[in-house]
Motif scaffolding. Structure first.
Motif, mmCIF file in Angstrom:
data_model
loop_
_atom_site.group_PDB
_atom_site.id
_atom_site.type_symbol
_atom_site.label_atom_id
_atom_site.label_comp_id
_atom_site.label_asym_id
_atom_site.label_seq_id
_atom_site.Cartn_x
_atom_site.Cartn_y
_atom_site.Cartn_z
ATOM 1 N N GLY A 57 0.780 -1.237 0.000
ATOM 2 C CA GLY A 57 0.000 0.000 0.000
ATOM 3 C C GLY A 57 0.804 1.276 0.000
ATOM 4 O O GLY A 57 0.243 2.358 0.174
ATOM 5 N N VAL A 58 2.120 1.195 -0.220
ATOM 6 C CA VAL A 58 2.971 2.387 -0.186
ATOM 7 C C VAL A 58 2.770 3.212 -1.454
ATOM 8 O O VAL A 58 2.866 2.697 -2.572
ATOM 9 C CB VAL A 58 4.452 1.998 -0.032
ATOM 10 C CG1 VAL A 58 5.363 3.202 -0.244
ATOM 11 C CG2 VAL A 58 4.679 1.383 1.342
ATOM 12 N N ARG A 59 2.518 4.506 -1.251
ATOM 13 C CA ARG A 59 2.319 5.412 -2.383
ATOM 14 C C ARG A 59 3.640 5.796 -3.032
ATOM 15 O O ARG A 59 3.804 5.692 -4.248
ATOM 16 C CB ARG A 59 1.583 6.669 -1.915
ATOM 17 C CG ARG A 59 1.350 7.692 -3.018
ATOM 18 C CD ARG A 59 0.797 9.004 -2.485
ATOM 19 N NE ARG A 59 1.730 9.664 -1.573
ATOM 20 C CZ ARG A 59 1.587 10.913 -1.131
ATOM 21 N NH1 ARG A 59 0.545 11.629 -1.521
ATOM 22 N NH2 ARG A 59 2.458 11.439 -0.301
ATOM 23 N N ARG A 60 4.579 6.270 -2.211
ATOM 24 C CA ARG A 60 5.881 6.690 -2.722
ATOM 25 C C ARG A 60 6.991 6.047 -1.906
ATOM 26 O O ARG A 60 6.858 5.883 -0.693
ATOM 27 C CB ARG A 60 6.045 8.210 -2.664
ATOM 28 C CG ARG A 60 5.175 8.983 -3.631
ATOM 29 C CD ARG A 60 5.641 10.431 -3.757
ATOM 30 N NE ARG A 60 4.772 11.187 -4.642
ATOM 31 C CZ ARG A 60 3.824 12.022 -4.228
ATOM 32 N NH1 ARG A 60 3.669 12.240 -2.936
ATOM 33 N NH2 ARG A 60 3.063 12.652 -5.093
ATOM 34 N N VAL A 61 8.100 5.752 -2.581
ATOM 35 C CA VAL A 61 9.299 5.246 -1.929
ATOM 36 C C VAL A 61 10.369 6.324 -2.066
ATOM 37 O O VAL A 61 10.874 6.574 -3.163
ATOM 38 C CB VAL A 61 9.783 3.929 -2.562
ATOM 39 C CG1 VAL A 61 11.030 3.425 -1.840
ATOM 40 C CG2 VAL A 61 8.680 2.873 -2.522
ATOM 41 N N HIS A 62 10.681 6.986 -0.956
ATOM 42 C CA HIS A 62 11.716 8.016 -0.955
ATOM 43 C C HIS A 62 13.062 7.337 -0.680
ATOM 44 O O HIS A 62 13.262 6.764 0.397
ATOM 45 C CB HIS A 62 11.424 9.065 0.116
ATOM 46 C CG HIS A 62 10.082 9.723 -0.030
ATOM 47 N ND1 HIS A 62 9.903 10.918 -0.714
ATOM 48 C CD2 HIS A 62 8.842 9.351 0.405
ATOM 49 C CE1 HIS A 62 8.630 11.255 -0.684
ATOM 50 N NE2 HIS A 62 7.962 10.320 -0.012
ATOM 51 N N ALA A 63 13.973 7.402 -1.626
ATOM 52 C CA ALA A 63 15.267 6.712 -1.500
ATOM 53 C C ALA A 63 16.355 7.724 -1.176
ATOM 54 O O ALA A 63 16.614 8.650 -1.960
ATOM 55 C CB ALA A 63 15.596 5.976 -2.793
ATOM 56 N N LEU A 64 16.995 7.563 -0.015
ATOM 57 C CA LEU A 64 18.094 8.425 0.379
ATOM 58 C C LEU A 64 19.361 7.948 -0.315
ATOM 59 O O LEU A 64 19.813 6.826 -0.096
ATOM 60 C CB LEU A 64 18.289 8.389 1.901
ATOM 61 C CG LEU A 64 17.058 8.747 2.753
ATOM 62 C CD1 LEU A 64 17.407 8.684 4.239
ATOM 63 C CD2 LEU A 64 16.527 10.130 2.390
ATOM 64 N N THR A 65 19.935 8.786 -1.165
ATOM 65 C CA THR A 65 21.094 8.383 -1.945
ATOM 66 C C THR A 65 22.252 9.344 -1.701
ATOM 67 O O THR A 65 22.077 10.470 -1.248
ATOM 68 C CB THR A 65 20.755 8.349 -3.445
ATOM 69 O OG1 THR A 65 20.328 9.660 -3.865
ATOM 70 C CG2 THR A 65 19.638 7.353 -3.732
ATOM 71 N N GLY A 66 23.438 8.871 -2.018
ATOM 72 C CA GLY A 66 24.635 9.672 -1.838
ATOM 73 C C GLY A 66 25.659 8.930 -1.006
ATOM 74 O O GLY A 66 25.351 7.952 -0.316
ATOM 75 N N ALA A 67 26.904 9.390 -1.054
ATOM 76 C CA ALA A 67 27.998 8.710 -0.363
ATOM 77 C C ALA A 67 27.776 8.640 1.138
ATOM 78 O O ALA A 67 28.250 7.705 1.799
ATOM 79 C CB ALA A 67 29.321 9.422 -0.666
ATOM 80 N N ALA A 68 27.050 9.602 1.709
ATOM 81 C CA ALA A 68 26.816 9.622 3.152
ATOM 82 C C ALA A 68 25.999 8.424 3.609
ATOM 83 O O ALA A 68 25.987 8.084 4.798
ATOM 84 C CB ALA A 68 26.109 10.917 3.552
ATOM 85 N N TYR A 69 25.319 7.776 2.665
ATOM 86 C CA TYR A 69 24.448 6.660 3.025
ATOM 87 C C TYR A 69 25.031 5.309 2.623
ATOM 88 O O TYR A 69 24.316 4.304 2.587
ATOM 89 C CB TYR A 69 23.062 6.867 2.396
ATOM 90 C CG TYR A 69 22.391 8.116 2.908
ATOM 91 C CD1 TYR A 69 21.836 8.146 4.172
ATOM 92 C CD2 TYR A 69 22.358 9.276 2.136
ATOM 93 C CE1 TYR A 69 21.228 9.301 4.668
ATOM 94 C CE2 TYR A 69 21.763 10.427 2.617
ATOM 95 C CZ TYR A 69 21.197 10.434 3.879
ATOM 96 O OH TYR A 69 20.618 11.579 4.368
ATOM 97 N N ASP A 70 26.332 5.291 2.322
ATOM 98 C CA ASP A 70 26.961 4.023 1.956
ATOM 99 C C ASP A 70 27.048 3.072 3.138
ATOM 100 O O ASP A 70 27.139 1.860 2.968
ATOM 101 C CB ASP A 70 28.366 4.263 1.391
ATOM 102 C CG ASP A 70 28.325 4.900 0.003
ATOM 103 O OD1 ASP A 70 27.241 4.860 -0.617
ATOM 104 O OD2 ASP A 70 29.353 5.440 -0.442
ATOM 105 N N SER A 71 27.058 3.608 4.371
ATOM 106 C CA SER A 71 27.060 2.776 5.568
ATOM 107 C C SER A 71 26.122 3.410 6.585
ATOM 108 O O SER A 71 25.742 4.577 6.448
ATOM 109 C CB SER A 71 28.473 2.634 6.146
ATOM 110 O OG SER A 71 28.986 3.900 6.519
ATOM 111 N N PHE A 72 25.777 2.647 7.608
ATOM 112 C CA PHE A 72 24.792 3.146 8.566
ATOM 113 C C PHE A 72 25.369 4.224 9.469
ATOM 114 O O PHE A 72 26.445 4.069 10.050
ATOM 115 C CB PHE A 72 24.261 2.000 9.432
ATOM 116 C CG PHE A 72 23.344 2.487 10.532
ATOM 117 C CD1 PHE A 72 22.078 2.962 10.241
ATOM 118 C CD2 PHE A 72 23.768 2.497 11.853
ATOM 119 C CE1 PHE A 72 21.237 3.427 11.238
ATOM 120 C CE2 PHE A 72 22.945 2.955 12.872
ATOM 121 C CZ PHE A 72 21.667 3.425 12.560
ATOM 122 N N SER A 73 24.637 5.302 9.604
ATOM 123 C CA SER A 73 24.907 6.347 10.584
ATOM 124 C C SER A 73 23.560 6.851 11.066
ATOM 125 O O SER A 73 22.761 7.367 10.269
ATOM 126 C CB SER A 73 25.710 7.502 9.971
ATOM 127 O OG SER A 73 25.658 8.642 10.817
#
Length: 326
Positions: A57-73
């Motif tokens: 039922g998800v309308r939109r999937v917002h994907a966080l992209t960029g080098a800052a998200y290569d590992s968990f913080s």
């Protein structure tokens, strides 16, 4: 709009607790008149992941992209979540009550100055928004009102059963590249190792768990219990005294200082049910206790109980299971 942080496995799949969180959010949406449910994921999502989220039922999937998200913080994820929320205008921001989900939303709460409820199991009202949540490691329940917006809370594992929606969502993908400050990356995951098989992760997600306590008698007293676990395709969970005595490894411990489990069926054998252990298993849907003491706390709290020596009862159960399976 309701915004759900969805954790993704290394294989690119939405983890079960996150699918449960989306299901919870969808129920909340229905109670609130059908507001949209959007998801936030880290990294560009694969087609299969988007398809699953749309089916939920998800309308939109917002994907966080960029080098800052290569590992968990936790701080970086929170910064991205806040930016998406401010653009989307959501009135609820939620996540699964996992270590990561709780950490990220705690960062969001600290940055926005908003209250946060952790480990909710149900909602009881929308105005003001009210949730019932687990406290003291699940030993007690608390009703918490969140009068400010957005409402921030995480959802305890297995509070609801993950289920696709009757009407799927559009699953539109929106790539997001939020600004992340260097300070947000001071604490981050720099490496990870795969856990050994059949450790606490399996215990936490199992639908059936066989429990063992001091009643096993010794380190050699687990044969029948391990056979029962094998017959039921279930992991073995033990009380703290069992690990303290060195009878079984710590990763099998259930309780306040061990794993918290929420199986469909928990079979504690020879476990008295001290509050520390109860804190780890109280959300099991059905508890079948086997104990020689009819007044043991585990027996009095169990859904069903068999009074007797586990070394006589468990072999009989095993024999009956084998007989019925031919």
């Amino acid at each position: 709009m309701i915004l759900v942080l969805v954790e993704v496995s290394p294989e690119g799949e939405a983890v079960e607790t996150s699918r449960e969180a989306v299901t919870f959010a969808r129920d909340l949406s229905a109670a609130g008149g059908g507001v949209p449910v959007d998801a936030v994921v880290v990294g560009a999502p694969g087609e299969a992941l988007v398809g699953v989220l749309a089916s939920y039922g998800v309308r939109r999937v917002h994907a966080l992209t960029g080098a800052a998200y290569d590992s968990f913080s936790g701080a970086a994820w929170a910064a991205g979540l806040i930016e998406v929320r401010e653009r989307a205008g959501s009135v609820v921001v939620t996540a699964a009550g996992t270590p990561r989900g709780n950490e990220v939303l705690a960062h969001v709460a600290a940055r926005t100055g908003l209250p946060m409820a952790a480990n909710a199991i149900s909602f009881a009202g929308l105005s003001p928004f009210t949730v019932t949540r687990q406290v003291v490691s699940g030993a007690a329940l608390e009703e918490m009102r969140l009068s400010e917006r957005p409402a921030l809370f995480t959802i305890a594992g297995h509070a609801v059963q993950a289920a696709p929606a009757d009407v799927p969502g559009a699953g539109e993908v929106v790539l997001e590249t939020p600004d992340v400050a260097d300070a947000d990356l001071v604490a981050r995951v720099v490496s990870s190792e795969e856990p050994e098989p059949d450790l606490s992760g399996t215990l936490k997600s199992a639908r059936v768990v066989v429990g063992a306590g001091r009643g096993a008698g010794s380190a050699d007293g687990f044969g029948d219990l391990l056979e029962l676990a094998d017959l039921l395709d279930a992991p073995l969970g033990v009380s703290r005294v069992v690990t303290s005595l060195g009878w079984r490894p710590h990763h099998e411990q259930v309780g306040q200082t061990g794993s918290r489990i929420s199986p469909d069926l928990y079979i504690p054998c020879g476990i008295s049910g001290a509050i520390q252990h109860w804190a780890g298993c109280s959300t099991a849907k059905t508890i079948l206790a086997i104990n020689s003491d009819p007044d043991a706390p585990m027996v009095t709290k169990a859904t069903h109980a068999v009074i007797g020596d586990l070394h006589e009862i468990v072999p009989a159960i095993n024999a009956e299971i084998r007989r019925r399976r031919g």
